[in-house]
Design an enzyme around this catalytic site. Structure first.
Site, mmCIF file in Angstrom:
data_model
loop_
_atom_site.group_PDB
_atom_site.id
_atom_site.type_symbol
_atom_site.label_atom_id
_atom_site.label_comp_id
_atom_site.label_asym_id
_atom_site.label_seq_id
_atom_site.Cartn_x
_atom_site.Cartn_y
_atom_site.Cartn_z
ATOM 1 N N TYR A 130 0.857 -1.182 0.000
ATOM 2 C CA TYR A 130 0.000 0.000 0.000
ATOM 3 C C TYR A 130 0.900 1.241 0.000
ATOM 4 O O TYR A 130 1.901 1.291 0.724
ATOM 5 C CB TYR A 130 -0.900 -0.023 1.242
ATOM 6 C CG TYR A 130 -1.764 1.198 1.343
ATOM 7 C CD1 TYR A 130 -2.831 1.375 0.467
ATOM 8 C CD2 TYR A 130 -1.496 2.197 2.269
ATOM 9 C CE1 TYR A 130 -3.619 2.511 0.533
ATOM 10 C CE2 TYR A 130 -2.285 3.335 2.336
ATOM 11 C CZ TYR A 130 -3.336 3.489 1.468
ATOM 12 O OH TYR A 130 -4.104 4.618 1.520
ATOM 13 N N ASP A 190 -0.959 -7.384 6.399
ATOM 14 C CA ASP A 190 -2.025 -6.427 6.106
ATOM 15 C C ASP A 190 -3.090 -7.189 5.321
ATOM 16 O O ASP A 190 -2.883 -7.557 4.169
ATOM 17 C CB ASP A 190 -1.454 -5.255 5.290
ATOM 18 C CG ASP A 190 -2.518 -4.216 4.926
ATOM 19 O OD1 ASP A 190 -3.714 -4.553 4.895
ATOM 20 O OD2 ASP A 190 -2.130 -3.054 4.655
HETATM 21 C C1 LIG Z 1 -6.414 1.865 2.473
HETATM 22 C C2 LIG Z 1 -5.335 0.923 2.846
HETATM 23 C C3 LIG Z 1 -4.446 1.217 3.893
HETATM 24 C C4 LIG Z 1 -4.482 2.530 4.647
HETATM 25 O O1 LIG Z 1 -5.625 2.673 5.406
HETATM 26 P P1 LIG Z 1 -6.290 4.089 5.815
HETATM 27 O O2 LIG Z 1 -7.486 3.673 6.563
HETATM 28 O O3 LIG Z 1 -6.555 4.832 4.545
HETATM 29 O O4 LIG Z 1 -5.280 4.806 6.644
HETATM 30 C C5 LIG Z 1 -3.495 0.261 4.215
HETATM 31 N N1 LIG Z 1 -3.385 -0.903 3.539
HETATM 32 C C6 LIG Z 1 -4.204 -1.198 2.523
HETATM 33 C C7 LIG Z 1 -4.030 -2.496 1.803
HETATM 34 C C8 LIG Z 1 -5.205 -0.303 2.134
HETATM 35 O O5 LIG Z 1 -6.000 -0.611 1.111
#
Ligand SMILES: *Cc1c(COP(=O)(O)O)cnc(C)c1O
Length: 427
Positions: A122, A205
């Site tokens: 990301y 993640d």
């Molecule tokens: C959107 C996203 C983030 C960041 O999240 P926010 O809520 O915008 O801070 C991190 N990892 C992935 C895979 C995302 O899609």
């Protein structure tokens, strides 16, 4: 019946909430309060002793409510419900996905450590690694989706920092191409480079699959992270994040959160409690729609390639990992359109029901152009290696009636002109 094991979707409306503590209200009110009244000074003292780890908790004791940066009923109920999906000991919710991610990286990495991470990441995470962790002297190695574990080990050994491996950070399936990596294999790698007094952690993640379709903790990960802005929130109306893991790791994450003060607000937590009630039905509908759409796009003459877990070739390594690690193909569909950026932009500008916006996992369908939007900051050579080209379009599929979505895709694709060989020569 008292001992029946309910599925998480059956518990999302009631779990962890006691109506008798809130005038019998069926729904958990918003505890829009900064501080909580102690019954006695002795009680206040006991709560603080636990909050600051000054003594062990006795068997029946629970940490009482103190101050909303430390704890708040909306956050606690939300965290308890989120734990059910990933079968985690504990959860911490944050004011954004990025605050969840940066808090984990700050808590478990220190100068001189080695961080191994998967590409593509990301954009915000990539930025934090290269513009902040680099600055404080954390060594990093980025690996590509098709790098073998042997190649990664060779890179670690060449770096001279292999004995300082502190964390492997993965995003799988990767955004926007759905490249998939084997969490178990990375866990084995982390274990090989761990010692009794220095354990290398695996953090995943899991935003792209939400808490439904992949459970990294069950595949051996130590921590799972979410941008709760996506599937968990699910309505494009809030920003939030979450981290889950075992009790001892989560104690560290929650302690740093207390001192950074980046917990989610009671109101946003309350919105997420409402979102969780429909998480399963939303995500089921989204993945069903996405599968139909991916199959439609695969057969469309103006589409060259579809990147979706539900259309992976059987017998490939990616398909094997997908079958082992995920329970559904998700709702993110990317595809290569003909005629490069011009074709992609024509398509995006002509969508009618599907909105042109970044973000994902919401009830409404969204479309975007990763190369010039979400992944505009990624290094050019790496971007090419990862198939993030002019012709790549990313869709996040929502809960709409699927035939309406297909109608929209069809009419927008019709606007994209096929260039004939003769025309190509004139250009
Ligand atoms: C959107 C996203 C983030 C960041 O999240 P926010 O809520 O915008 O801070 C991190 N990892 C992935 C895979 C995302 O899609």
């Amino acid at each position: 019946m008292k001992n029946h094991d309910f599925n998480p979707e059956s518990l999302m409306m009631t779990y962890g909430y006691k109506p008798e503590l809130s005038e019998g209200a069926i729904k958990c009110p918003i505890f829009q309060t900064s501080t909580f009244v102690f019954k006695t000074a002795e009680e206040g003292k006991a709560f603080f002793e636990l909050a600051y780890g000054l003594r062990e908790k006795s068997e029946k004791e629970e940490l009482g409510l103190i101050y909303s940066r430390i704890n708040n009923p909306n956050l606690e109920i939300l965290e308890n419900r989120l734990c059910l999906w990933d079968k985690a000991d504990d959860c911490a919710v944050f004011e954004s996905g990025m605050s969840a991610i940066s808090t984990v990286l700050l808590e478990f990495l220190k100068p001189g450590d080695l961080l191994v991470y998967s590409n593509p990441l990301y954009g915000g995470t990539d930025h934090f690694i290269h513009h902040f962790l680099d600055k404080i002297g954390v060594h990093t190695i980025g690996v590509m989706p098709d790098d073998s574990i042997a190649k990664i080990e060779a890179m670690m050994n060449t770096s001279g920092k292999a004995n300082r491996l502190a964390m492997i950070y993965l995003e799988t399936p990767a955004n926007p191409t759905n490249d998939i990596v084997d969490i178990e294999k990375f866990k084995e790698l982390a274990v090989r480079y761990s010692t009794d007094d220095k354990k290398a952690l695996v953090a995943v993640d899991n935003t792209y699959m939400g808490p439904l379709w992949q459970h990294p903790l069950q595949s051996g990960a130590d921590l799972v992270l979410y941008s709760a802005t996506k599937y968990i929130g699910g309505h494009s109306d809030l920003i939030a994040g979450a981290v889950l893991g075992n009790a001892s790791l989560m104690l560290r994450v929650k302690t740093l959160r207390t001192f950074l003060g980046n917990m989610v607000s009671p109101h946003t937590a309350w919105l997420m409690l409402r979102s969780l009630e429909t998480l399963k039905v939303r995500m089921d509908q989204q993945t069903q729609n996405a599968q139909i759409i991916a199959e439609y796009l695969e057969h469309h003459p103006k589409v060259e390639k579809v990147y979706y877990l539900g259309v992976l070739q059987e017998g490939t390594e990616a398909h094997d990992i997908y079958k082992k690690q995920c329970s559904a193909p998700g709702a993110m569909v990317s595809f290569d359109i003909i005629d490069g950026e011009k074709g992609a932009f024509t398509f995006l500008n002509n969508l009618s029901l599907i909105k042109l916006a970044v973000s994902l996992g919401s009830t409404e369908s969204l479309a975007e152009h990763p190369k010039t939007m979400t992944h505009a900051g990624v290094d050019d050579t790496q971007r090419k290696q990862m198939n993030i080209t002019d012709q790549l379009v990313r869709l996040s599929i929502g809960v709409e009636y699927v035939k309406d979505l297909i109608w929209d895709l069809k009419q927008a694709l019709e606007k994209v002109e096929v260039i004939t060989a003769a025309e190509a020569e004139i250009i």
